[in-house]
Design a protein around this motif. Structure first.
Motif, short mmCIF file in Angstrom:
data_model
loop_
_atom_site.label_atom_id
_atom_site.label_comp_id
_atom_site.label_asym_id
_atom_site.label_seq_id
_atom_site.Cartn_x
_atom_site.Cartn_y
_atom_site.Cartn_z
N PRO A 173 65.45 -49.78 42.34
CA PRO A 173 65.87 -51.18 42.10
C PRO A 173 65.11 -52.18 42.97
N PRO A 174 64.94 -53.41 42.45
CA PRO A 174 65.53 -53.98 41.24
C PRO A 174 64.88 -53.50 39.93
N ILE A 175 63.55 -53.45 39.86
CA ILE A 175 62.85 -52.94 38.67
C ILE A 175 61.42 -52.60 39.07
N MET A 176 60.93 -51.48 38.58
CA MET A 176 59.59 -51.03 38.95
C MET A 176 58.50 -51.67 38.11
N LEU A 177 58.78 -51.92 36.84
CA LEU A 177 57.75 -52.35 35.90
C LEU A 177 57.31 -53.80 36.15
N LYS A 178 56.03 -54.04 36.02
CA LYS A 178 55.50 -55.39 36.11
C LYS A 178 55.88 -56.17 34.86
N THR A 179 56.53 -57.30 35.04
CA THR A 179 56.94 -58.18 33.95
C THR A 179 56.67 -59.61 34.39
N PRO A 180 56.78 -60.58 33.48
CA PRO A 180 56.62 -61.99 33.91
C PRO A 180 57.59 -62.36 35.02
N ALA A 181 58.79 -61.80 34.99
CA ALA A 181 59.78 -62.10 36.03
C ALA A 181 59.59 -61.25 37.28
N PRO A 183 56.25 -60.03 38.78
CA PRO A 183 54.78 -59.92 38.77
C PRO A 183 54.23 -58.91 39.76
N GLY A 184 55.02 -58.51 40.76
CA GLY A 184 54.53 -57.55 41.74
C GLY A 184 54.76 -56.10 41.35
N GLY A 185 55.33 -55.87 40.18
CA GLY A 185 55.63 -54.51 39.73
C GLY A 185 54.39 -53.75 39.30
N LEU A 186 54.62 -52.47 38.97
CA LEU A 186 53.52 -51.63 38.52
C LEU A 186 53.29 -51.81 37.02
N PRO A 187 52.04 -51.84 36.59
CA PRO A 187 51.75 -52.05 35.16
C PRO A 187 52.21 -50.87 34.31
N MET A 188 52.45 -51.13 33.04
CA MET A 188 52.92 -50.10 32.11
C MET A 188 51.96 -48.91 32.07
N GLU A 189 50.67 -49.15 32.29
CA GLU A 189 49.68 -48.08 32.24
C GLU A 189 50.00 -46.96 33.23
N VAL A 190 50.59 -47.31 34.36
CA VAL A 190 50.96 -46.30 35.36
C VAL A 190 51.98 -45.33 34.76
N PHE A 191 52.99 -45.86 34.11
CA PHE A 191 54.07 -45.02 33.57
C PHE A 191 53.63 -44.31 32.29
N ASP A 192 52.73 -44.95 31.53
CA ASP A 192 52.13 -44.26 30.38
C ASP A 192 51.33 -43.06 30.87
N GLY A 193 50.66 -43.21 32.01
CA GLY A 193 49.92 -42.09 32.60
C GLY A 193 50.86 -40.96 33.01
N PHE A 194 52.03 -41.29 33.55
CA PHE A 194 53.03 -40.28 33.87
C PHE A 194 53.42 -39.50 32.63
N ARG A 195 53.69 -40.25 31.54
CA ARG A 195 54.13 -39.59 30.30
C ARG A 195 53.03 -38.70 29.73
N ALA A 196 51.81 -39.16 29.76
CA ALA A 196 50.69 -38.38 29.22
C ALA A 196 50.50 -37.10 30.02
N ALA A 197 50.55 -37.20 31.35
CA ALA A 197 50.37 -36.02 32.19
C ALA A 197 51.51 -35.03 32.01
N LEU A 198 52.72 -35.55 31.81
CA LEU A 198 53.88 -34.69 31.61
C LEU A 198 53.74 -33.86 30.33
N VAL A 199 53.31 -34.50 29.27
CA VAL A 199 53.17 -33.82 27.98
C VAL A 199 51.98 -32.87 28.00
#
Length: 324
Positions: A173-181, A183-199
């Motif tokens: 918390p509060p939220i990991m993903l980078k969003t307009p609200a 801006p310091g979060g991690l970009p979606m590409e980071v979590f997409d990379g997690f999903r790709a590596a997992l599969v």
């Protein structure tokens, strides 16, 4: 010879009939006898480990150690681990006289390998089912990483009297993903990379994470523990890949802002400033501004998995918070 043979056969048949008749008579007597009913078990008599079944039929595994009349501490593990990740804390507080409880989140560890319900609303509902089943009151809830998100989502909705205090360790918390609200979060590409590596190769991915950033073993001069790496891998591989895949969205995209604002109990936020998994600047340092009764404790140089690598430090601070 024929006469002897026939007599022998008659004797064998007679003996068989006698045995069968005796068995039937005993069975009939047992049927006729009133059955003894097991006395109703109070919550204090419940087993020290087992399963609670949720409304949607999922079985959640839990451990419940220590005096059932003692103040309870509930531990919530991170992704993709299990209740076993709290061994160092469970033993420490058990020996201090507390009642210690830890569960495997749905899809993780020994719980049902679900393909649905792998999101925060259901995770919190599962915790509510567990706390109600065990009738936990005035409990301390401690969550690490994803488990920290689970804690705030549950505590913000908990029935009065269930929760005394909450602790977030390296929590999302509060939220990991980078969003307009955010801006310091991690970009979606980071979590997409997690999903790709997992599969692509979950078994290898679950070697790479603990061997590197999770415990800070990729830092110069780090004292690497192969046992911790192997135990992390063991716990991860016990769970279901579909639940692990879904949980990446749950821990990265869930916005816990309103949950943090709604919590009315004291909250201790503990975070290592060398956390490479959940960077402190976009988690703990923001979360502390949202809780009403919060304390932030920063650990210089400690990694994401600091409760495992430095249990002596973390346990002492937890104990002081509980006793305050």
């Amino acid at each position: 010879m024929n006469a002897l043979h026939n007599a022998s056969r008659r004797s064998a048949l007679t003996a068989g009939i006698t045995v069968a008749t005796a068995a039937l008579t005993a069975g009939a007597s047992a049927e006729a006898a009133p059955k003894k009913t097991q006395p109703a078990r109070s919550p204090l008599d419940r087993a020290e480990s087992g399963f609670v079944t949720t409304k949607d039929g999922v079985q959640i595994y839990y451990k419940d150690w220590g005096p059932k009349t003692a103040q309870p501490i509930v531990f919530h593990h991170g992704w993709p681990l299990s209740a076993d990740d709290w061994d160092a804390q469970m033993m420490f507080f058990l020996l201090k006289g507390y009642r210690v409880i830890a569960h495997d989140r749905r899809g993780h560890g020994r719980s049902t390998q679900t393909h649905t319900g792998n999101e925060m609303d259901t995770y919190a509902a599962d915790v509510a089912a567990l706390t109600e089943y065990l009738d936990l009151k005035n409990a301390f809830h401690v969550g690490h990483s994803t488990g920290g998100g689970e804690v705030v989502h549950y505590v913000a909705r908990a029935k009065p009297g269930r929760v005394a205090k909450a602790v977030l360790i390296g929590a999302v918390p509060p939220i990991m993903l980078k969003t307009p609200a955010n801006p310091g979060g991690l970009p979606m590409e980071v979590f997409d990379g997690f999903r790709a590596a997992l599969v692509a190769n979950r078994a290898q991915f679950f070697r790479d994470i603990p061997s590197g950033p999770f415990f800070g073993f990729n830092r110069p001069g780090a004292k690497v523990s192969q046992g911790l790496i192997d135990n992390w891998w063991r716990q991860g591989m016990m769970g279901g890949v579909k639940a692990h895949y879904d949980c990446i969205k749950a821990f990265s995209e869930t916005d816990f802002t309103e949950d943090l604002k709604a919590i009315n109990v004291p909250v201790l936020i503990m975070h290592g400033d060398d956390d490479q998994i959940v960077p402190i600047a976009d988690s703990a340092q923001l979360a502390i501004k949202l809780v009403k009764k919060g304390t932030l404790k920063v650990y210089p140089g400690l990694p994401h998995g600091m409760a495992t690598t430095h249990p002596d430090i973390i346990n002492a601070d937890l104990l002081a918070f509980f006793q305050a």
